[in-house]
Design a protein around this motif. Structure first.
Motif, PDB file in Angstrom:
ATOM      1  N   ASP A   1      52.561   0.925  -1.601  1.00 24.71           N
ATOM      2  CA  ASP A   1      53.302   2.131  -1.962  1.00 24.71           C
ATOM      3  C   ASP A   1      52.290   3.216  -2.320  1.00 24.71           C
ATOM      4  OD1 ASP A   1      55.716   2.998  -4.584  1.00 24.71           O
ATOM      5  OD2 ASP A   1      55.113   4.018  -2.748  1.00 24.71           O
TER       6      ASP A   1
ATOM      7  N   TYR B   1      48.701   2.141  -2.618  1.00 26.96           N
ATOM      8  CA  TYR B   1      48.381   1.080  -3.572  1.00 26.96           C
ATOM      9  C   TYR B   1      49.270  -0.124  -3.343  1.00 26.96           C
ATOM     10  CZ  TYR B   1      45.736   4.555  -6.182  1.00 26.96           C
ATOM     11  OH  TYR B   1      44.825   5.510  -6.556  1.00 26.96           O
ATOM     12  N   ASN B   2      48.697  -1.294  -3.596  1.00 27.72           N
ATOM     13  CA  ASN B   2      49.481  -2.521  -3.576  1.00 27.72           C
ATOM     14  C   ASN B   2      50.238  -2.655  -4.884  1.00 27.72           C
ATOM     15  OD1 ASN B   2      48.788  -4.262  -1.120  1.00 27.72           O
ATOM     16  ND2 ASN B   2      46.794  -3.557  -1.816  1.00 27.72           N
ATOM     17  N   LYS B   3      51.428  -3.228  -4.819  1.00 26.61           N
ATOM     18  CA  LYS B   3      52.167  -3.538  -6.026  1.00 26.61           C
ATOM     19  C   LYS B   3      53.073  -4.725  -5.760  1.00 26.61           C
ATOM     20  CE  LYS B   3      56.188  -0.534  -5.423  1.00 26.61           C
ATOM     21  NZ  LYS B   3      56.995   0.561  -6.041  1.00 26.61           N
TER      22      LYS B   3
END
Lengths: 113, 112
Positions: free
Chosen positions: B94, B97-99
């Motif tokens: 997202d 960035y990874n989440k």
């Protein structure tokens, strides 16, 4: 073993108070996260940090701020607590790299009255 | 929209009665699927990571499997100490960035 600790297990604050929740990890992890957990809603990301002094907003940052002055410590701040911020707050950390599993602290149950 | 749905919401088993928990997901390009166990009033405890369809991981009475649309957590001959909430999460990207996106969890109660 990864250890993530949170400053309080239970906290009761009044509406309008400034609240600090602290998280410390002992595994030299670069990445740290703050979530809140509410029944039926799962864990929702508030803020995260990929490095010292760096922060990024998560999905629900409104009403919160964070501070990361040292690598091992990540603080969540409620500038003016409100009753809708009553929740379980969870801190997590992970190491930089391809493995994305996050390791969680025991949580802080915050009640705002 | 990336989403994770767990079913059932709650499950009651007798000791020794095997069953499965389901985690279905929609995500653009799965990078990882994670299972956690959470005891009441405590933080989630990491159990497994699965990266690709067909992968399986085992730990004691638990086995996690992954297909292109869902994951199952199989519990074989459960004991009362397996009672907990089991959380599923998928890794998504997202804004660069990874989440992790979490499901709401399945509350498992195992009775003697």
């Amino acid at each position: 073993d990864v250890k993530v600790t949170q400053s309080s297990r239970y906290l009761v604050k009044r509406t309008g108070e400034k609240v600090f929740l602290e998280c410390v990890q002992d595994m030299d992890h670069e990445n740290m996260f703050w979530y809140r957990q509410d029944p039926g809603l799962g864990l929702r990301l508030i803020y995260f940090s990929y490095d010292v002094k760096m922060k990024e907003k998560g999905d629900i940052p409104e009403g919160y701020s964070v501070s990361r002055e040292k690598k091992e410590r990540f603080s969540l701040i409620l500038e003016s607590a409100s009753t809708n911020q009553t929740s379980m707050y969870l801190c997590a950390s992970r190491e930089q790299g391809p493995r994305y599993e996050q390791y969680f602290g025991p949580g802080t149950r915050l009640t705002v009255t | 929209e990336d989403q994770v749905t767990q079913s059932p919401e709650a499950l009651r088993l007798q000791e020794g009665e095997s069953s499965s928990l389901n985690c279905s997901y929609t995500v653009s390009g799965l990078r990882g699927l994670f299972w956690y166990r959470q005891d009441p009033g405590k933080g989630p405890e990491f159990l497994f990571t699965l990266y690709s369809a067909g992968e399986e991981k085992e730990k004691e009475r638990l086995k996690a499997t992954l297909t292109k649309k869902e994951s199952f957590l199989h519990i074989t001959a459960p004991k009362p100490e397996d009672s907990a909430t089991y959380l599923c999460a998928v890794q998504a990207v997202d804004g660069g960035y990874n989440k992790l996106i979490f499901g709401a969890g399945t509350r498992l109660a195992v009775h003697p």
